[in-house]
Design an enzyme around this catalytic site. Structure first.
Site, PDB file in Angstrom:
ATOM      1  N   PHE A   1      -1.607 -44.371  15.180  1.00  0.00           N
ATOM      2  CA  PHE A   1      -2.634 -43.349  14.956  1.00  0.00           C
ATOM      3  C   PHE A   1      -2.437 -42.316  16.076  1.00  0.00           C
ATOM      4  O   PHE A   1      -2.274 -42.681  17.233  1.00  0.00           O
ATOM      5  CB  PHE A   1      -4.024 -43.988  15.033  1.00  0.00           C
ATOM      6  CG  PHE A   1      -5.133 -43.028  14.704  1.00  0.00           C
ATOM      7  CD1 PHE A   1      -5.503 -42.809  13.388  1.00  0.00           C
ATOM      8  CD2 PHE A   1      -5.790 -42.337  15.705  1.00  0.00           C
ATOM      9  CE1 PHE A   1      -6.520 -41.905  13.074  1.00  0.00           C
ATOM     10  CE2 PHE A   1      -6.806 -41.439  15.408  1.00  0.00           C
ATOM     11  CZ  PHE A   1      -7.168 -41.231  14.078  1.00  0.00           C
TER      12      PHE A   1
ATOM     13  N   ASP B   1      -4.406 -51.941  20.057  1.00  0.00           N
ATOM     14  CA  ASP B   1      -5.469 -51.182  19.399  1.00  0.00           C
ATOM     15  C   ASP B   1      -5.878 -51.976  18.152  1.00  0.00           C
ATOM     16  O   ASP B   1      -5.066 -52.170  17.235  1.00  0.00           O
ATOM     17  CB  ASP B   1      -4.925 -49.789  19.032  1.00  0.00           C
ATOM     18  CG  ASP B   1      -5.959 -48.903  18.348  1.00  0.00           C
ATOM     19  OD1 ASP B   1      -6.870 -49.444  17.684  1.00  0.00           O
ATOM     20  OD2 ASP B   1      -5.837 -47.665  18.445  1.00  0.00           O
TER      21      ASP B   1
ATOM     22  N   TYR C   1     -16.908 -48.541  14.247  1.00  0.00           N
ATOM     23  CA  TYR C   1     -17.504 -47.858  13.083  1.00  0.00           C
ATOM     24  C   TYR C   1     -16.781 -48.175  11.775  1.00  0.00           C
ATOM     25  O   TYR C   1     -17.157 -47.644  10.739  1.00  0.00           O
ATOM     26  CB  TYR C   1     -17.586 -46.345  13.297  1.00  0.00           C
ATOM     27  CG  TYR C   1     -16.347 -45.681  13.885  1.00  0.00           C
ATOM     28  CD1 TYR C   1     -15.195 -45.519  13.113  1.00  0.00           C
ATOM     29  CD2 TYR C   1     -16.325 -45.209  15.188  1.00  0.00           C
ATOM     30  CE1 TYR C   1     -14.070 -44.912  13.636  1.00  0.00           C
ATOM     31  CE2 TYR C   1     -15.210 -44.604  15.728  1.00  0.00           C
ATOM     32  CZ  TYR C   1     -14.075 -44.460  14.940  1.00  0.00           C
ATOM     33  OH  TYR C   1     -12.964 -43.863  15.475  1.00  0.00           O
ATOM     34  N   LYS C   2     -15.742 -49.014  11.834  1.00  0.00           N
ATOM     35  CA  LYS C   2     -15.037 -49.366  10.597  1.00  0.00           C
ATOM     36  C   LYS C   2     -15.589 -50.701  10.084  1.00  0.00           C
ATOM     37  O   LYS C   2     -16.658 -50.752   9.486  1.00  0.00           O
ATOM     38  CB  LYS C   2     -13.528 -49.418  10.846  1.00  0.00           C
ATOM     39  CG  LYS C   2     -12.933 -48.105  11.353  1.00  0.00           C
ATOM     40  CD  LYS C   2     -11.431 -48.230  11.491  1.00  0.00           C
ATOM     41  CE  LYS C   2     -10.808 -47.109  12.287  1.00  0.00           C
ATOM     42  NZ  LYS C   2     -10.877 -45.788  11.640  1.00  0.00           N
TER      43      LYS C   2
ATOM     44  N   ARG D   1      -5.468 -44.185   0.432  1.00  0.00           N
ATOM     45  CA  ARG D   1      -5.854 -45.381   1.185  1.00  0.00           C
ATOM     46  C   ARG D   1      -7.109 -45.984   0.593  1.00  0.00           C
ATOM     47  O   ARG D   1      -8.098 -45.290   0.362  1.00  0.00           O
ATOM     48  CB  ARG D   1      -6.156 -44.973   2.632  1.00  0.00           C
ATOM     49  CG  ARG D   1      -5.182 -45.452   3.635  1.00  0.00           C
ATOM     50  CD  ARG D   1      -5.530 -45.090   5.055  1.00  0.00           C
ATOM     51  NE  ARG D   1      -6.878 -44.660   5.367  1.00  0.00           N
ATOM     52  CZ  ARG D   1      -7.434 -44.745   6.567  1.00  0.00           C
ATOM     53  NH1 ARG D   1      -6.762 -45.293   7.561  1.00  0.00           N
ATOM     54  NH2 ARG D   1      -8.652 -44.308   6.794  1.00  0.00           N
TER      55      ARG D   1
HETATM   56  C1  LIG Z   1      -5.942 -47.035  15.117  1.00  0.00           C
HETATM   57  C2  LIG Z   1      -6.915 -46.019  15.608  1.00  0.00           C
HETATM   58  N1  LIG Z   1      -7.000 -45.748  16.914  1.00  0.00           N
HETATM   59  C3  LIG Z   1      -7.857 -44.819  17.386  1.00  0.00           C
HETATM   60  C4  LIG Z   1      -8.697 -44.135  16.537  1.00  0.00           C
HETATM   61  C5  LIG Z   1      -9.593 -43.027  17.054  1.00  0.00           C
HETATM   62  O1  LIG Z   1     -10.569 -43.466  17.820  1.00  0.00           O
HETATM   63  P1  LIG Z   1     -11.733 -42.523  18.387  1.00  0.00           P
HETATM   64  O2  LIG Z   1     -11.763 -41.285  17.566  1.00  0.00           O
HETATM   65  O3  LIG Z   1     -12.956 -43.338  18.157  1.00  0.00           O
HETATM   66  O4  LIG Z   1     -11.435 -42.284  19.794  1.00  0.00           O
HETATM   67  C6  LIG Z   1      -8.680 -44.426  15.181  1.00  0.00           C
HETATM   68  C7  LIG Z   1      -9.601 -43.714  14.267  1.00  0.00           C
HETATM   69  O5  LIG Z   1      -9.641 -43.881  13.095  1.00  0.00           O
HETATM   70  C8  LIG Z   1      -7.755 -45.369  14.699  1.00  0.00           C
HETATM   71  O6  LIG Z   1      -7.672 -45.632  13.393  1.00  0.00           O
END
Ligand SMILES: Cc1ncc(COP(=O)(O)O)c(C=O)c1O
Length: 413
Positions: free
Chosen positions: A142, A211, A236-237, A387
């Site tokens: 990501f 992560d 939040y997921k 998705r």
């Molecule tokens: C794998 C992954 N890492 C990090 C994030 C982003 O995190 P944040 O925007 O809460 O910092 C996301 C958001 O969907 C994600 O899917």
């Protein structure tokens, strides 16, 4: 049980036999088939009243007294201890706060600092081996993790090397300081080998940062069991904490005394109300804190986590249902969608699958728009991926069958 005549009939039987079916009633849902819980989890029905109490009584009436009397001050660790069993961690190692992006930064810089302090492959006092000056980052990550890793590398004097997770073992060396990996790929839904990759990183004398955004709450993680060094994730997921709910940071207990935060805010001070000019870190998970916690979001998350406790939901049961849902979706898509119109980029093997299915599809953005208009909500990831996320707490097999049927109709024009 009689043989179902159709996939719709089979869905009905699967829903009737689903041990988690009753949990769905705890969520605010409607006629929409909601397959986007891997982006924003649905609202547990009891959360609004809890948040209203936090606002009206704890803030409105108790005001500043709530830092003590309503447990606001210790909420980041207390709620961390509620998330801990969901990611296979014993208490005292998870702290909630900040965003995933910020926690990636804290964890990665702290990992590199520990590696550099170890003094290279020879270990010891800083002179025994080569300098550890390389960070490996999941090349398919990501984006935020990659952006932050780039900055962390610059700050720590490291080179940053993007590597596909499967290639990590071959890319490790005695200059590797830390490796930042995603447990489940956000785009393809591929589940990476956390135990194997963590062991490989350790064999090279480096530190593993994971992560967990797309795995926590959807499948077993086993942080303690697999000796993960540091981990971060959002809430939040699959944990349904609400939009922008705070993330968490795991620091393995034996590493906590060495965790040298690049963001040493006053909330992580050993004596936060001592107002000392010099920083002295607290011990334990508190060391991962930065500033004043976001109490409203934090306590909405706290309430959302009740679903797990009150219904005694096990991660193993969630995983079993998740695999059954994604298997069934792939079967329904195979049965309903004409050959060649979509291609699954999610691995067929259970050991390599998270809790989503990603379908490569021409005009994916337009197709998802039409699906949403027809009451099937997934999402689109550029350039060509549809998705669909399956949250076992509230998605049923009839939802799955309907989504595949509507997808087929949508693709037919
Ligand atoms: C794998 C992954 N890492 C990090 C994030 C982003 O995190 P944040 O925007 O809460 O910092 C996301 C958001 O969907 C994600 O899917």
């Amino acid at each position: 049980m009689s043989e179902p005549r159709s996939l719709a009939g089979e869905a009905e039987q699967l829903d009737a036999a689903d041990g988690l079916a009753a949990v769905r009633g705890r969520f605010v849902l409607d006629d929409v088939t909601y397959l986007d819980g891997n982006s924003l989890g649905a609202l547990p029905a009891h959360v609004p009243a809890r948040v209203a109490d936090v606002v009206a009584r704890q803030w409105g009436e108790l005001r500043i007294r709530s830092w003590e009397e309503s447990g606001w001050w210790t909420a980041p660790e207390r709620i961390g201890d509620r998330i801990a069993p969901l990611v296979g961690a014993a208490a005292g190692q998870v702290v909630v706060g900040d965003s995933t992006s910020v926690n990636v930064f804290k964890a990665l810089v702290a990992a590199v600092r520990m590696a550099q302090e170890d003094g290279g492959a020879g270990g010891g006092d800083g002179g025994a081996g080569p300098v550890r000056d390389e960070i490996l980052v999941d090349a398919t990550t990501f984006p935020t993790d990659g952006y932050i890793a780039e900055s962390a590398a610059r700050m720590t004097g490291c080179a940053l090397r993007p590597v596909a997770p499967a290639e990590v073992p071959g890319a490790l060396g005695d200059r590797t300081a830390a490796v930042l990996l995603n447990h489940v790929d956000y785009r393809s839904g591929r589940l990476h080998d956390l135990p194997g990759l963590t062991a490989a990183v350790h064999a090279a004398g480096a530190y593993a940062v994971w992560d967990l955004c797309h795995s926590a709450g959807a499948l077993p993680v086993g942080l303690d069991e697999h000796g993960v060094d540091l981990a971060v994730g959002c809430t939040y997921k699959y944990l349904n904490g609400g939009p922008g709910s705070p993330a968490y940071l795991y620091v393995r207990r034996d590493l906590q005394p060495r965790f040298d935060s690049p963001l040493p805010g006053w909330n992580s001070h050993a004596e936060p109300f001592g107002m000392r000019p010099a920083y002295a870190p607290a011990s334990g998970a508190v060391r991962g804190r930065v500033g004043t916690p976001d109490i409203l979001s934090l306590l909405a998350l706290d309430a959302a986590l009740d679903v797990w406790d009150e219904d005694a939901v096990s991660v193993a049961a969630v995983r079993a249902k998740s695999l059954a849902l994604t298997d069934f979706f792939l079967r329904c898509v195979g049965a309903y969608v004409p050959d060649g119109r979509v291609e699954s980029v999610t691995p067929a093997a259970h050991a390599e699958r998270g809790s989503q299915v990603a379908l490569r599809c021409e005009d994916a953005g337009e197709v998802m728009k039409r699906l949403i208009e027809r009451g099937v909500v997934g999402d689109y990831r550029a350039p060509d991926v549809l998705r669909f996320g399956f949250t076992p707490l509230y998605v049923g097999f009839a939802d799955v069958e309907r989504a595949a049927r509507v997808l087929a109709r949508t693709l037919a024009g």
